[in-house]
Design a protein around this motif. Structure first.
Motif, short mmCIF file in Angstrom:
data_model
loop_
_atom_site.label_atom_id
_atom_site.label_comp_id
_atom_site.label_asym_id
_atom_site.label_seq_id
_atom_site.Cartn_x
_atom_site.Cartn_y
_atom_site.Cartn_z
N ARG A 76 23.06 45.01 -7.74
CA ARG A 76 22.05 44.06 -8.21
C ARG A 76 21.28 43.70 -6.99
O ARG A 76 21.46 43.23 -6.04
CB ARG A 76 22.65 42.95 -8.90
CG ARG A 76 23.25 43.02 -10.18
CD ARG A 76 23.56 41.62 -10.80
NE ARG A 76 24.43 40.84 -9.78
CZ ARG A 76 26.01 41.10 -10.18
NH1 ARG A 76 26.41 41.70 -10.84
NH2 ARG A 76 26.75 40.11 -9.41
N LEU A 80 14.39 40.27 -7.94
CA LEU A 80 13.77 41.53 -8.72
C LEU A 80 13.73 41.11 -10.29
O LEU A 80 14.83 40.80 -10.72
CB LEU A 80 14.41 42.75 -8.68
CG LEU A 80 13.45 44.07 -8.86
CD1 LEU A 80 12.43 44.00 -8.03
CD2 LEU A 80 14.22 45.22 -8.89
N ARG A 81 12.52 40.72 -10.78
CA ARG A 81 12.45 40.16 -12.04
C ARG A 81 11.24 40.87 -12.91
O ARG A 81 10.48 41.36 -12.28
CB ARG A 81 12.25 38.55 -11.99
CG ARG A 81 13.52 37.79 -11.56
CD ARG A 81 14.64 37.92 -12.15
NE ARG A 81 15.87 36.98 -11.43
CZ ARG A 81 16.44 37.40 -10.51
NH1 ARG A 81 16.66 38.63 -10.03
NH2 ARG A 81 17.43 36.46 -9.80
N HIS A 85 10.88 45.45 -12.25
CA HIS A 85 11.93 46.22 -12.52
C HIS A 85 11.41 47.71 -12.73
O HIS A 85 11.54 48.75 -12.27
CB HIS A 85 12.76 46.00 -13.46
CG HIS A 85 13.61 44.96 -13.31
ND1 HIS A 85 14.88 45.24 -12.40
CD2 HIS A 85 13.99 43.70 -13.64
CE1 HIS A 85 15.87 44.34 -12.41
NE2 HIS A 85 15.15 43.10 -12.73
N ARG A 86 10.14 47.78 -13.45
CA ARG A 86 9.47 48.81 -13.35
C ARG A 86 8.89 49.67 -12.44
O ARG A 86 9.02 50.71 -12.16
CB ARG A 86 8.32 48.57 -14.72
CG ARG A 86 8.75 48.44 -16.11
CD ARG A 86 7.76 47.74 -16.98
NE ARG A 86 8.01 47.27 -17.99
CZ ARG A 86 7.27 46.72 -18.95
NH1 ARG A 86 6.07 46.52 -19.01
NH2 ARG A 86 7.69 46.50 -20.10
N ARG A 89 11.68 51.10 -10.50
CA ARG A 89 11.86 52.50 -11.10
C ARG A 89 11.13 53.67 -10.81
O ARG A 89 11.49 54.59 -10.32
CB ARG A 89 12.30 52.37 -12.48
CG ARG A 89 13.37 51.62 -13.11
CD ARG A 89 13.60 52.16 -14.42
NE ARG A 89 12.54 51.59 -15.47
CZ ARG A 89 12.40 50.37 -15.85
NH1 ARG A 89 13.35 49.47 -15.88
NH2 ARG A 89 11.56 50.21 -16.97
N THR A 112 18.67 52.50 -15.76
CA THR A 112 17.97 51.38 -15.79
C THR A 112 18.96 50.06 -15.41
O THR A 112 20.08 50.18 -15.65
CB THR A 112 17.14 50.91 -16.98
OG1 THR A 112 18.07 50.79 -18.13
CG2 THR A 112 16.34 52.11 -17.25
N HIS A 113 18.47 48.75 -15.09
CA HIS A 113 19.17 47.67 -15.16
C HIS A 113 19.56 47.13 -16.28
O HIS A 113 18.98 47.59 -17.48
CB HIS A 113 18.45 46.41 -14.32
CG HIS A 113 17.24 46.08 -14.82
ND1 HIS A 113 16.17 46.58 -15.54
CD2 HIS A 113 17.29 44.81 -15.54
CE1 HIS A 113 15.25 45.92 -16.08
NE2 HIS A 113 16.08 44.73 -16.28
N GLY A 117 21.62 42.52 -14.72
CA GLY A 117 20.68 43.00 -13.79
C GLY A 117 21.35 43.98 -12.63
O GLY A 117 20.79 44.37 -11.57
N TYR A 119 22.18 47.72 -11.63
CA TYR A 119 21.71 49.04 -11.56
C TYR A 119 22.95 49.89 -11.33
O TYR A 119 23.83 49.72 -10.66
CB TYR A 119 20.53 49.32 -10.55
CG TYR A 119 19.23 48.82 -10.75
CD1 TYR A 119 18.37 49.86 -11.74
CD2 TYR A 119 18.81 47.57 -10.63
CE1 TYR A 119 17.11 49.31 -11.71
CE2 TYR A 119 17.41 47.27 -10.65
CZ TYR A 119 16.59 48.26 -11.37
OH TYR A 119 15.32 47.70 -11.80
N GLU A 197 13.32 46.87 -21.38
CA GLU A 197 13.57 46.11 -20.63
C GLU A 197 14.71 45.20 -21.28
O GLU A 197 14.52 44.83 -22.48
CB GLU A 197 12.70 44.89 -19.88
CG GLU A 197 11.63 45.86 -19.26
CD GLU A 197 11.96 46.23 -17.85
OE1 GLU A 197 13.01 46.03 -17.48
OE2 GLU A 197 11.39 47.42 -17.71
#
Length: 199
Positions: A76, A80-81, A85-86, A89, A112-113, A117, A119, A197
């Motif tokens: 995690r 990162l919020r 996240h995008r 990636r 994706t997470h 949260g 990964y 998401e």
């Protein structure tokens, strides 16, 4: 069964990463690194109740694995919020030199997470010891930006990645020697869907 071990000492980890980056350069020149899209968009449900979607796959041209091994890595990221996240990636492809040049690397699915949260990366390696060495080296890099205590890995010797994803019911935390169910798919990988998401 290979129980999780702590990260490698800093010196061996740095040397391993340097050698990996050098070999990645050679693989790039030889055009042996590929990003197939056949699995992109497929969803995995995990035994801990979470879900994630494959957003990238990285494969290296090489001979078939003599000792196929699945490696699942989870972590995690700190702070990162939302839309960050995008961004992660998209830019995460820059991390490719940190793994494709390691001895025994075959392929990686980037996920994706999930709602927690977390990964995950699901890899195939040629040899469980090589997979474990990579995971313990990667730990040093991930620790720079991950929440303390959130980095874990699971090594499953003698199994191909696609076999693991097609028939996940054969594996349990007790058999693999890994605490928790964060690493284990609860069902075979689903058909493609749009990346969304977590709520």
């Amino acid at each position: 069964m290979m129980s999780e071990k702590p990260p490698l000492p800093l010196g061996p980890a740095v040397r391993g990463l340097a050698a990996c980056v050098a070999r990645t350069g050679l693989l790039l020149v030889q055009r042996r690194i590929h990003l197939p899209r056949g699995n992109t968009g497929k969803r995995l449900s995990f035994a801990d109740g979470s879900r994630a979607v494959v957003y990238r796959e990285t494969v290296v041209d090489r001979a078939p694995a003599h000792t196929p091994t699945v490696l699942v890595v989870g972590f995690r990221l700190r702070l990162l919020r939302g839309r960050a996240h995008r961004w992660f990636r998209v830019q995460s492809i820059m991390n490719t030199p940190l793994f494709v040049g390691f001895p025994g690397y075959v392929s990686k699915l980037w996920l994706t997470h999930d709602i927690n949260g977390l990964y995950r990366g699901i890899y195939e390696w040629d040899g469980p010891e090589l997979a474990e060495t990579y995971a313990r080296t990667l730990w040093r890099v991930l620790a720079l930006g991950s929440e303390p205590g959130s980095i874990h890995y699971a090594v499953l010797p003698g199994v191909h990645r696609d076999e693991f994803l097609r028939d996940p019911y054969r594996y349990s935390a007790e058999a693999v020697g890994v605490a928790g169910d964060w690493w284990r798919p609860a069902e075979p990988m689903s058909a493609k869907r749009r990346v969304r998401e977590p709520a």
